[in-house]
Design a protein around this motif. Structure first.
Motif, short mmCIF file in Angstrom:
data_model
loop_
_atom_site.label_atom_id
_atom_site.label_comp_id
_atom_site.label_asym_id
_atom_site.label_seq_id
_atom_site.Cartn_x
_atom_site.Cartn_y
_atom_site.Cartn_z
N TYR A 1 -7.25 15.70 -9.79
CA TYR A 1 -7.91 14.40 -9.75
C TYR A 1 -6.87 13.34 -10.11
CZ TYR A 1 -10.53 10.28 -10.97
OH TYR A 1 -10.98 8.99 -11.01
N PHE A 2 -6.84 12.24 -9.36
CA PHE A 2 -5.99 11.12 -9.72
C PHE A 2 -6.55 9.84 -9.13
CE2 PHE A 2 -4.07 12.91 -5.88
CZ PHE A 2 -3.85 11.80 -5.07
N GLU A 3 -6.04 8.75 -9.66
CA GLU A 3 -6.44 7.43 -9.19
C GLU A 3 -5.20 6.74 -8.62
OE1 GLU A 3 -9.82 7.11 -12.66
OE2 GLU A 3 -7.98 5.95 -12.87
N TYR A 4 -5.35 6.22 -7.42
CA TYR A 4 -4.26 5.51 -6.75
C TYR A 4 -4.52 4.02 -6.86
CZ TYR A 4 -1.06 3.80 -3.24
OH TYR A 4 -0.07 3.10 -2.60
N VAL A 5 -3.53 3.29 -7.42
CA VAL A 5 -3.70 1.85 -7.65
C VAL A 5 -2.75 1.00 -6.81
CG1 VAL A 5 -4.67 2.14 -9.96
CG2 VAL A 5 -2.18 1.95 -9.68
N GLY A 6 -2.07 1.60 -5.85
CA GLY A 6 -1.14 0.87 -5.00
C GLY A 6 -1.80 0.27 -3.78
N LYS A 7 -0.98 -0.19 -2.87
CA LYS A 7 -1.47 -0.84 -1.64
C LYS A 7 -1.19 -0.03 -0.38
CE LYS A 7 -1.85 -5.36 -3.44
NZ LYS A 7 -2.91 -5.12 -4.36
N ASP A 8 -0.24 0.93 -0.46
CA ASP A 8 0.14 1.70 0.73
C ASP A 8 0.35 3.17 0.32
OD1 ASP A 8 1.26 2.83 3.02
OD2 ASP A 8 2.55 1.10 3.44
N PHE A 9 -0.73 3.93 0.34
CA PHE A 9 -0.70 5.32 -0.12
C PHE A 9 0.32 6.15 0.67
CE2 PHE A 9 -2.38 9.71 -0.18
CZ PHE A 9 -2.40 9.92 -1.56
N LYS A 10 0.32 5.99 1.97
CA LYS A 10 1.23 6.77 2.81
C LYS A 10 2.70 6.49 2.44
CE LYS A 10 2.25 7.86 7.63
NZ LYS A 10 1.91 7.62 9.02
N ALA A 11 3.04 5.23 2.26
CA ALA A 11 4.41 4.86 1.89
C ALA A 11 4.78 5.40 0.51
CB ALA A 11 4.59 3.35 1.94
N ASP A 12 3.85 5.32 -0.42
CA ASP A 12 4.12 5.84 -1.76
C ASP A 12 4.29 7.36 -1.75
OD1 ASP A 12 4.31 3.49 -3.26
OD2 ASP A 12 2.16 3.37 -3.57
N MET A 13 3.51 8.06 -0.95
CA MET A 13 3.64 9.51 -0.87
C MET A 13 4.96 9.90 -0.19
SD MET A 13 1.12 10.54 -2.59
CE MET A 13 1.41 9.01 -3.49
N GLN A 14 5.42 9.07 0.76
CA GLN A 14 6.72 9.32 1.38
C GLN A 14 7.84 9.09 0.38
OE1 GLN A 14 7.16 10.62 4.61
NE2 GLN A 14 9.13 11.01 3.61
N LYS A 15 7.71 8.04 -0.42
CA LYS A 15 8.69 7.77 -1.48
C LYS A 15 8.79 8.98 -2.41
CE LYS A 15 9.46 4.68 -5.41
NZ LYS A 15 9.00 3.47 -6.11
N MET A 16 7.65 9.53 -2.80
CA MET A 16 7.64 10.69 -3.68
C MET A 16 8.30 11.89 -2.99
SD MET A 16 4.44 12.56 -5.64
CE MET A 16 3.80 11.00 -6.19
N ALA A 17 7.97 12.11 -1.75
CA ALA A 17 8.52 13.25 -1.00
C ALA A 17 10.03 13.14 -0.82
CB ALA A 17 7.82 13.37 0.36
N ASN A 18 10.55 11.93 -0.80
CA ASN A 18 11.99 11.71 -0.63
C ASN A 18 12.78 11.83 -1.94
OD1 ASN A 18 11.63 11.24 2.10
ND2 ASN A 18 11.55 9.02 1.87
#
Length: 105
Positions: free
Chosen positions: A53-70
């Motif tokens: 479970y988590f809460e996402y507080v950003g504006k662009d989930f896909k971009a943030d998940m790509q940042k994490m993956a990189n």
């Protein structure tokens, strides 16, 4: 803020290893999670299933998940945790999103 629930299966023989890894996450992993606008993140174990479970507080989930993956620290972390898990989805998928059916503040 968007709430997420996710599920994946754990390999029974890897349960102790997975728990040990999460007692002391690799350097930079938790910081990257926070930098990617994720807060209030928890993982629960029930039988052979892991529920996140988590809460996402950003504006662009896909971009943030790509940042994490990189991120190299995250990539190394996943090399440790991925062998402990079994996806419930198609090949290559990891954690699967669950549908929220009820929430009470």
């Amino acid at each position: 803020m968007q709430r997420y629930g996710q599920i994946i299966k754990i390999k029974k023989e890897k349960e102790a290893e997975y728990k040990a890894l999460h007692k002391k996450p690799s350097k930079g992993v938790c910081e990257m999670i926070k930098q990617c606008n994720i807060q209030n993140y928890s993982i629960y174990l029930f039988g052979e299933f892991l529920f996140a479970y988590f809460e996402y507080v950003g504006k662009d989930f896909k971009a943030d998940m790509q940042k994490m993956a990189n991120d190299s620290n995250t990539q190394q972390w996943w090399k440790l945790t991925d062998p402990c898990q079994i996806s419930l989805g198609k090949a290559g998928e990891k954690w699967l999103d669950m549908e929220e059916v009820f929430h009470l503040d």
